[in-house]
Each structure stands twice: as C-alpha cells, then as structure tokens.
Design a protein around this motif. Structure first.
Motif, PDB file in Angstrom:
ATOM      1  N   SER B 234       0.830  -1.206   0.000  1.00 37.38           N
ATOM      2  CA  SER B 234       0.000   0.000   0.000  1.00 37.38           C
ATOM      3  C   SER B 234       0.867   1.259   0.000  1.00 37.38           C
ATOM      4  O   SER B 234       0.656   2.181  -0.798  1.00 37.38           O
ATOM      5  N   VAL B 235       1.847   1.264   0.893  1.00 36.35           N
ATOM      6  CA  VAL B 235       2.734   2.438   0.978  1.00 36.35           C
ATOM      7  C   VAL B 235       3.571   2.566  -0.293  1.00 36.35           C
ATOM      8  O   VAL B 235       3.745   3.660  -0.842  1.00 36.35           O
ATOM      9  N   VAL B 237       2.899   1.591  -3.329  1.00 41.12           N
ATOM     10  CA  VAL B 237       2.099   2.061  -4.462  1.00 41.12           C
ATOM     11  C   VAL B 237       1.867   3.564  -4.369  1.00 41.12           C
ATOM     12  O   VAL B 237       2.003   4.308  -5.349  1.00 41.12           O
ATOM     13  N   GLN B 238       1.540   4.015  -3.154  1.00 35.23           N
ATOM     14  CA  GLN B 238       1.275   5.454  -2.977  1.00 35.23           C
ATOM     15  C   GLN B 238       2.522   6.290  -3.247  1.00 35.23           C
ATOM     16  O   GLN B 238       2.455   7.348  -3.883  1.00 35.23           O
ATOM     17  N   LEU B 239       3.674   5.800  -2.739  1.00 30.91           N
ATOM     18  CA  LEU B 239       4.916   6.559  -2.947  1.00 30.91           C
ATOM     19  C   LEU B 239       5.339   6.530  -4.414  1.00 30.91           C
ATOM     20  O   LEU B 239       5.832   7.527  -4.952  1.00 30.91           O
ATOM     21  N   ALA B 240       5.133   5.376  -5.051  1.00 33.08           N
ATOM     22  CA  ALA B 240       5.542   5.251  -6.461  1.00 33.08           C
ATOM     23  C   ALA B 240       4.795   6.264  -7.320  1.00 33.08           C
ATOM     24  O   ALA B 240       5.356   6.811  -8.283  1.00 33.08           O
ATOM     25  N   ALA B 241       3.557   6.513  -6.975  1.00 30.51           N
ATOM     26  CA  ALA B 241       2.766   7.490  -7.742  1.00 30.51           C
ATOM     27  C   ALA B 241       3.388   8.875  -7.661  1.00 30.51           C
ATOM     28  O   ALA B 241       3.151   9.724  -8.522  1.00 30.51           O
ATOM     29  N   GLU B 242       4.170   9.119  -6.619  1.00 27.49           N
ATOM     30  CA  GLU B 242       4.847  10.417  -6.461  1.00 27.49           C
ATOM     31  C   GLU B 242       6.314  10.326  -6.872  1.00 27.49           C
ATOM     32  O   GLU B 242       7.109  11.238  -6.601  1.00 27.49           O
ATOM     33  N   GLY B 243       6.700   9.164  -7.435  1.00 30.30           N
ATOM     34  CA  GLY B 243       8.086   8.986  -7.852  1.00 30.30           C
ATOM     35  C   GLY B 243       9.036   8.784  -6.698  1.00 30.30           C
ATOM     36  O   GLY B 243      10.213   9.118  -6.782  1.00 30.30           O
ATOM     37  N   LYS B 244       8.542   8.255  -5.597  1.00 29.21           N
ATOM     38  CA  LYS B 244       9.379   8.066  -4.411  1.00 29.21           C
ATOM     39  C   LYS B 244       9.373   6.602  -3.983  1.00 29.21           C
ATOM     40  O   LYS B 244       8.550   5.803  -4.455  1.00 29.21           O
ATOM     41  N   TYR B 245      10.267   6.276  -3.058  1.00 28.61           N
ATOM     42  CA  TYR B 245      10.227   4.947  -2.444  1.00 28.61           C
ATOM     43  C   TYR B 245      10.774   5.032  -1.028  1.00 28.61           C
ATOM     44  O   TYR B 245      11.411   6.028  -0.653  1.00 28.61           O
ATOM     45  N   LEU B 246      10.501   4.009  -0.233  1.00 28.19           N
ATOM     46  CA  LEU B 246      10.936   3.989   1.162  1.00 28.19           C
ATOM     47  C   LEU B 246      12.046   2.932   1.286  1.00 28.19           C
ATOM     48  O   LEU B 246      11.766   1.735   1.200  1.00 28.19           O
TER      49      LEU B 246
END
Lengths: 295, 309
Positions: B234-235, B237-246
């Motif tokens: 879930s996290v 997917v949400q971050l990928a939409a903003e071009g980010k990752y954790l």
C-alpha cells in the motif's frame, strides 16, 4: 428579517418580559458542591433583592461518615434546608433521586421535572452545574447539568409538556444562565471563540457575602464531618496527619470548612481584582440575541 | 532586513525558553496498579499508556488489566472468534508490559453507550476492593470530545468507581464476600490530544528506551488487528505514484514491514509527547490524586500536614 429569526427574537424577548424580576432558580446535584462553587454569589443576589429557589436533584444519601444511607439522606436534607435558610433562599424543592445513581435515571425524566419548575417559577436567572466542565470524580453534576441545560432550552417551546401548558404553566425563556463547576480544569478560564451564543467565563466578587456562605456551609454538619473524616483517613493512609484533625470536633470541622472555602475563594480570584471570587460560565443576553438586534 | 532577522532571533529565543507543555511526574509510591479500559489494545493504542505501565511494572508494581468489552468487532473474523483471539492477544500484550493478569468483563464491543453504567461501575468497584490498587489508570472521563462511546463510558464508570470503592455506604453486600472498602490514591486518565478538542493532559511520565520498546512489542502482540502485511504494498504504491520509495521497506518482508510500521508509530508518538515534555520519550496523562477534588484545601494541607507520629 426571516420568519425564523423574528420568531426566535419574539421568544427571547417575550421570555424576558415574563420573568419574575430578579428571581433565581438554582438546580443542584449535591448540596455542598453548589455551596462551594456558587454560595457566595447566591447570597449576594439575595442581599441585592433577588429571591431564590433551590432545586435539590440528588438526596446525598452517601455523603456521611458511619451512617446508614437513610439516615444520611435525612440529615443531609434537613441540613441543606437549614443552610439554604441561612443564605436567605425562600424554597427548597427536593426531587429525591438517589445520589450517585443518576446514570440510571432517564435524562428526559429529570429534564421534564425541571421544565415544569422553570415554567412555575419563571426565573430571571438559572444557576446550574456546567455539563461541559470537569467535576472530578462525581458525575451527578454532569447528569444534572445536562438535564438542566436541556430544560432551559426546552421550557420555551409549547410542544414540551403540552399538558402543563394547558394547565397554565406557559412556555418560558429564562434570560440568563450561570454554569458552575469546581476550579479544576487548567483551561477553564479560556474564553470561548466568540462572545455571542457561547457562555463566557465570568467571576463574581464574593468578599462581602463570604461570611454568610461560610455559615451556610458549616451548617451542613453531616457532609462536612464526612469530608473531615475521609481527609483524615486518606492522610493516615499516606503516613501523614493534619494537627487540626487529630481530634475531629465540631470546632475543627468548622475550621476545616473555613480553610476550604477561603482556599476556593482565593483560587477563583487569582488574576482578578477581587480577594475572593466564584467562577462561572455565563450565558447572558448576547447568548440569545446578537447585539446588532438590540440597538 | 536586519530588523526582521533580529525579530526572528528574538522569537526563536522565546520559543526555546518556553516551558514544556507537560510537567514531568514521578511514579507515586505503591504496590498495585489497576488499568481498566474497554478494549484489548487500549493500554497501548490511542498513543497509550503502555510505556507508563511498563515503567510502573519495572518499579515493582503488580499490575492487572481489566478489559471491559468483548472486542467482538475488532478484527476480520466472526464476533466469537474475534473475542477469543483478542482476549488471548490482550494477555500476550500485557505480559510484555509485565502485568500479571487480565480480567475480561465482556460487555458488548461498540454497544456500550446504552449499557447500565451503574452495573459496570459496580463490577469495577468490586475489582478495586479485591485488588486494592494504589493507582488506577484509564481514559480521561472529562474529555468530552472523546469520540469512542466505549472509551467515554468506561472512563465515567471507572472514575466513579475509583472513589466510591472507598465508601462503606456503597454496595455493602460486597463486604459479605470478604472485601473491604478501598480508596486508591491516584487516578491517571488518557486523552486523545490529536483530536484537538476537550480537556488536555496535565502531566507526563518520562520513558526510557526499554519502556518504549516494550510498548512497541505490546502492540505488535495484537496481531489480529495490527498485523497488516499489506501495508508494505500500500505504501509502496502510494509513494511510487509520487516517484518516491521507502528504502527501509525494500529489504524487509511484508510481515517485517508491518512490524516496522508499528515500531515507527509507537516510537514517533513517544518522541512527540517527549518533545512536549522536554525529554526524549514520554506519555501524557491527566492526573488526579486523592486530594484533587478538594482544590480549596490543597494549599492548606500542603502547609500543615505532618508525618504521623
């Protein structure tokens, strides 16, 4: 002006014109708490010529040291009436509910009895427990405050208690309400976000009426002796003692009551120009009618 | 420009000197702690009291947890299964904190608004007389904006039980069962400050690393509700939409990501309250001692009380 707003103003102003000049109705859950929080203000209002009626919702059956509940209820009632007389209160109306059991009484049952009394006495001022404030560990003041506030609101509408309406107890608006609560919550003096439609914090100077308040509180011997004995019991459990309570006598209890009321008076007066005060939230005329309509 | 800079420096220095929002409290002396809350996880969630409970236990207190509801709706199973699983996990969670036992009263979860509070209060009065706690913990009964009716009602029953358990005029039939009146000396109530309204706490307890770690492990024990392996996807997917990752999620399994998420949550709220109390970790509470209801006498007692001879 909309019809609704015009109707709202008619109800508000009409209610004020019908009020018995200056009359105060006090609605209280427990005897000593209201005296501590509002006794000086009531004494002062009575001295200024405003008659007062006291409505005791609870019977204080548990506020006693080594007495049965029946005996405690009887003594506390007798002493509450004596205390009221010392303040100059004309009538005491006991509703007789078991103290600390009010959660089991329907809110609307208490409310409707209070609506009846509001329509009967048509007071200019209501003094009630603040149901939005903290009352430490006793919820009776919360339940009674919530019912009294609701009664204040509903007493003005003919569709509440229509049978009483038919008997001549007409709808009535009490123009102002004072909400009392003990000075506990650190945020209790924060003003509300707007001065209209929201009860605002006020303080009343009780320096001149303190002596009368004290005598009334001391007259509630059963309650005060219980307070002294329980305080002694708690201090003993912590390995401490108050020399004043080494021997619990009438004189030592009277002195303890005086210290308690003085402490409360000073606490409530903190930051004001008064030496002794009581704190309230006040819903006055600006609560019911915005100032622009009063010009 | 220079004037604005000086003003900003002055403002910052005032902020830096402003006292912490919550004064730190010390643990009161005593032996027994009773925590009464509606749900299996309340001791740790709602930003919790898990660290404080752990601190009490480390100081030598014996602890009991009263779960007032049956938690039947908390979890993805049927009502009965949720009740059984959540009760087991309550035991696991409070054991992590060092508590001795769980007493479940099994009132119906999320249906506590219309229950007879006097009946619940009597149960709590009996438990206070039986276990004779020095300290009682629960939700703050005066947080009027408390949204959860279970929290609100159990808190109201508890705060009345806290003092009425000491009165011999209240439920005298209990004394036939061998218990005696007992008045606990301290009540601590928890509120949800993040809701922004209602009564705020008046003190905080500092926590150490070990207590925060126990709090994290205690909430992780409630797997039926808090173990959520899908949080990783879930996290991501949400971050990928903003071009980010954790980065932390890249090297852990789905299960590990769920545990990590709980760790961050508990650690963050302990640090957040710690910041407001001027220490690294803390939890905030509303404290009433046994003279709290006598504000007019506090100064007099403080000035005049002596040690017992």
């Amino acid at each position: 002006m909309s019809v609704a707003r015009r109707r709202f103003l008619q109800i508000g102003v009409g209610g004020m014109f019908g009020a018995v000049a200056g009359k105060t109705v006090l609605v209280v859950a427990t005897d000593a708490r209201w005296l501590e929080c509002a006794g000086g203000t009531v004494a002062k209002r009575i001295e200024d010529g405003a008659p007062a009626v006291l409505v005791r919702v609870g019977n204080d059956e548990k506020d006693a040291w080594e007495l049965t509940r029946e005996e405690a209820a009887w003594r506390n009632r007798t002493e509450a009436e004596a205390a009221a007389k010392l303040l100059g209160i004309g009538s005491v109306i006991p509703l007789g509910y078991q103290s600390s059991e009010l959660q089991a009484v329907p809110h609307t049952t208490i409310r409707d009895r209070l609506i009846l009394l509001i329509r009967r006495y048509r007071p200019a001022t209501l003094i009630i427990p603040n149901p939005h404030a903290e009352h430490d560990r006793n919820l009776d003041s919360y339940y009674v405050g919530a019912a009294a506030e609701d009664a204040w609101h509903c007493a003005r509408f003919p569709n509440f208690l229509p049978a009483a309406n038919a008997e001549g107890l007409k709808p009535f608006v009490v123009p102002e309400v004072y909400y009392y609560a003990p000075p506990l919550d650190p945020r209790r003096r924060e003003p509300e976000s707007t001065a209209t439609f929201v009860p605002q914090p006020v303080r009343v100077d009780i320096s001149a009426s303190f002596a009368k308040k004290l005598r009334a509180a001391q007259a509630m011997r059963t309650y005060q002796r219980n307070l002294a004995m329980r305080l002694k019991e708690r201090l003993t459990a912590q390995g401490r003692r108050l020399p004043l309570l080494d021997q619990v006598t009438d004189a030592s209890v009277d002195k303890l009551v005086e210290e308690n009321l003085r402490g409360l008076g000073v606490l409530c007066a903190e930051g004001s120009e008064y030496k002794m005060a009581e704190e309230f939230r006040h819903a006055g005329i600006s609560y019911g009618i915005p100032s622009k309509y009063l010009r | 420009m220079c004037r604005y800079l000086l003003l900003a420096i002055a403002a910052l220095s005032v902020l830096a000197q402003s006292p912490p929002r919550f004064p730190l409290g010390e643990l009161p002396p005593g032996k027994v702690l009773l925590v009464a809350q509606p749900h299996h996880d309340d001791h740790t969630t709602d930003y919790g009291m898990g660290g404080v409970i752990a601190r009490f236990m480390e100081a030598g207190y014996k602890g009991y947890y009263v779960r007032a509801s049956n938690d039947e709706k908390d979890g993805s199973h049927s009502y009965g299964q949720n009740d059984i699983i959540n009760l087991k996990e309550t035991r696991d969670g409070v054991a992590v904190l060092g508590m001795s036992d769980v007493i479940s009263l099994n009132w119906r979860n999320d249906f506590m608004n219309p229950i007879p509070l006097n009946e619940l209060r009597e149960q709590l009065i009996f438990l206070i007389r039986k276990y004779r706690p020095d300290v009682v913990l629960g939700h703050n009964p005066w947080e009027h904006y408390q949204k959860n009716p279970d929290h609100r009602n159990v808190a109201r029953a508890l705060v009345e039980a806290y003092w009425m358990a000491g009165l011999d005029t209240v439920h005298p039939e209990h004394f036939l069962l061998g218990v005696k009146p007992h008045a606990a000396a301290h009540f601590y109530g928890k509120g949800r400050l993040d809701w922004g309204l209602g009564q705020i706490s008046n003190m905080a307890f500092e926590l150490n690393e070990s207590q925060v770690a126990k709090k994290e492990r205690a909430i992780a024990a409630h797997r039926n509700v808090y173990h959520n392996p899908s949080v990783k996807r879930s996290v991501q997917v949400q971050l990928a939409a903003e071009g980010k990752y954790l980065p932390e999620f890249e090297s852990v399994s789905d299960d590990g990501a769920s545990d990590l998420y709980l760790h961050w949550w508990m650690n963050w709220n302990s640090r957040d309250i710690g910041r407001q109390a001027g220490v690294k970790y803390a939890e905030d509470l509303y404290h009433m001692d046994d003279l709290y209801h006598l504000p007019g006498l506090k100064a007099y007692v403080k000035a005049n009380a002596r040690e017992l001879r």
